[in-house]
Design an enzyme around this catalytic site. Structure first.
Site, PDB file in Angstrom:
ATOM      1  N   TRP A 182      86.819 124.317  57.027  1.00  0.00           N
ATOM      2  CA  TRP A 182      85.591 124.892  57.580  1.00  0.00           C
ATOM      3  C   TRP A 182      85.089 124.098  58.778  1.00  0.00           C
ATOM      4  CZ3 TRP A 182      85.286 129.678  57.003  1.00  0.00           C
ATOM      5  CH2 TRP A 182      85.675 130.289  55.809  1.00  0.00           C
TER       6      TRP A 182
ATOM      7  N   LYS B  98      78.268 132.161  48.239  1.00  0.00           N
ATOM      8  CA  LYS B  98      78.830 131.119  47.392  1.00  0.00           C
ATOM      9  C   LYS B  98      77.842 130.795  46.269  1.00  0.00           C
ATOM     10  CE  LYS B  98      82.089 131.067  50.459  1.00  0.00           C
ATOM     11  NZ  LYS B  98      82.097 130.274  51.668  1.00  0.00           N
TER      12      LYS B  98
ATOM     13  N   ASP C 231      76.496 122.537  57.566  1.00  0.00           N
ATOM     14  CA  ASP C 231      76.992 123.733  56.896  1.00  0.00           C
ATOM     15  C   ASP C 231      77.013 123.414  55.406  1.00  0.00           C
ATOM     16  OD1 ASP C 231      78.379 125.804  55.746  1.00  0.00           O
ATOM     17  OD2 ASP C 231      80.106 125.709  57.099  1.00  0.00           O
TER      18      ASP C 231
HETATM   19  C1  LIG Z   1      82.672 130.474  53.065  1.00  0.00           C
HETATM   20  C2  LIG Z   1      82.302 129.420  54.025  1.00  0.00           C
HETATM   21  C3  LIG Z   1      82.107 129.710  55.380  1.00  0.00           C
HETATM   22  C4  LIG Z   1      82.292 131.085  55.975  1.00  0.00           C
HETATM   23  O1  LIG Z   1      81.329 131.943  55.513  1.00  0.00           O
HETATM   24  P1  LIG Z   1      81.277 133.451  56.040  1.00  0.00           P
HETATM   25  O2  LIG Z   1      80.038 133.948  55.387  1.00  0.00           O
HETATM   26  O3  LIG Z   1      82.522 134.123  55.570  1.00  0.00           O
HETATM   27  O4  LIG Z   1      81.173 133.424  57.497  1.00  0.00           O
HETATM   28  C5  LIG Z   1      81.750 128.664  56.218  1.00  0.00           C
HETATM   29  N1  LIG Z   1      81.583 127.417  55.766  1.00  0.00           N
HETATM   30  C6  LIG Z   1      81.772 127.099  54.461  1.00  0.00           C
HETATM   31  C7  LIG Z   1      81.566 125.684  54.009  1.00  0.00           C
HETATM   32  C8  LIG Z   1      82.131 128.094  53.547  1.00  0.00           C
HETATM   33  O5  LIG Z   1      82.307 127.783  52.268  1.00  0.00           O
END
Ligand SMILES: *Cc1c(COP(=O)(O)O)cnc(C)c1O
Length: 360
Positions: free
Chosen positions: A102, A196, A172
């Site tokens: 990521w 998530k 993030d």
């Molecule tokens: C799933 C995830 C993303 C991407 O998320 P989207 O909603 O598909 O854009 C980005 N960063 C992390 C840490 C993730 O787990």
């Protein structure tokens, strides 16, 4: 069909109580005679849902008043570009910490907007640890410092908040937000895709410090402009109404569970069950440095890759689904977010023990 224990990394398990409430309210929300999906986002009922969701999130994370909470679309991956567009201002570069898949994606997107300085990386050991603060080579002239506090694929979690001086810290936190208390005041910006640990896909949460608003580059689309969205209560266009509603139910559920301190205790206990079992076993192996193991995403490998297929088939038959690891790591991954009951982890460990006995 009975519900299974769903270890998906995302979209992921939701609290059963939330799904039941949503089902009960599906045809008639609060006496309106309509589903939340059918409501105007400008109407009184939805404005109430939206305001309650924000208030509950603020309470859960104790978000200080000088931070805006935005309900956006475009996913966490959308933010990879939306962030530099909004907060670079007149700066030309940003610092990024590279801890896995990521972070890598965030870096490659940011490179379209500015010079990226990779301040630290764990690529030398296949992204199996969180680089210590002492190894970070920060640029005091950077617009911001970005890191990924829980790498969903690698299963690496920062158990500490970096100190980056006066440069805004951007995180993030997609795959572990709300799994533990968080000192929001240490950050310039926190973002997370909802699917998530919060709710359905389609909603992205952004928590941004007020002084970072108003620096957006002129080409920033209105719907992705933090200041514009903050001034419009995230309703410059139609928000993802149903996802906001479900997220609101999850926030209320978290509050009922005792809030984030209580969730953290549970998450420590749940992940310990699994890691303790992995550690005493010769058959299974966890690739991540012990101090940086994620409480949310637990990758592990079997003694032989040749057994992976059998393991997954047997798990499925036992009602344990979505355990296949990401192709870049291999093996298995159990995502055990807030909504995964302890019984799910217990059932997984029981299954793993039986499988080990049969194949050791
Ligand atoms: C799933 C995830 C993303 C991407 O998320 P989207 O909603 O598909 O854009 C980005 N960063 C992390 C840490 C993730 O787990």
């Amino acid at each position: 069909m009975a519900r299974v224990f769903n270890f998906s990394a995302g979209p992921a398990v939701l609290p059963e109580a939330v799904l039941k409430q949503a089902a009960a309210e599906m045809l008639d929300f609060g006496g309106t005679g309509t589903s939340v999906m059918e409501m105007s986002h400008r109407g009184k009922a939805f404005i109430g849902i939206h305001a309650r969701a924000e208030a509950d999130l603020r309470e859960l994370l104790a978000i200080p008043k000088n931070y805006k909470v935005l309900f956006m679309q475009g996913g966490a991956a959308g933010q990879f570009g939306i962030i530099p567009m909004n907060i670079l201002g007149d700066k030309k570069s940003a610092d990024y910490v590279n801890t896995g898949q990521w972070s890598k994606k965030a870096i490659s997107e940011a490179k379209k907007f500015c010079k990226v300085n990779v301040a630290a990386s764990s690529e030398d050991q296949n992204f199996t640890y969180a680089p210590a603060q002492s190894a970070w080579k920060l640029d005091p002239g950077a617009a911001y410092v970005h890191y990924t506090s829980n790498e969903t694929i690698g299963g690496v979690e920062f158990n500490w908040i970096p100190d980056v001086g006066n440069v805004p810290l951007v995180v993030d936190a997609s795959s572990h937000i709300l799994s533990r208390p968080l000192d929001v005041s240490k950050f310039g910006l926190i973002y997370a895709g909802a699917q998530k640990n919060i709710g359905p896909a389609g909603l992205t949460i952004v928590i941004v410090r007020g002084d970072l608003l108003g620096k957006a580059s002129a080409i920033t689309p209105e719907v992705f402009n933090y200041k514009v969205q903050a001034e419009a209560d995230s309703m410059i266009n139609t928000p993802p109404t149903y996802a906001v509603y479900i997220a609101g139910l999850v926030f209320a559920w978290l509050t009922q569970q005792g809030g984030l301190a209580a969730m953290e205790k549970l998450n420590i206990a749940k992940s310990k069950l699994l890691y303790d079992y992995l550690d005493q076993s010769e058959f299974y192996q966890s690739p991540v440095a012990t101090s940086d193991r994620s409480r949310m995403n637990v990758p592990f490998r079997l003694k032989s890759e040749a057994l992976d297929g059998d393991f997954l088939k047997g798990a499925q038959a036992a009602g344990l689904v979505e355990l296949k690891g990401h192709r870049s790591v291999g093996g298995m991954r159990a995502s055990i977010y807030n909504a995964m009951p302890v019984e799910g982890v217990q059932a997984l460990v029981t299954y793993m023990r039986e499988f080990e006995k049969k194949h050791a």
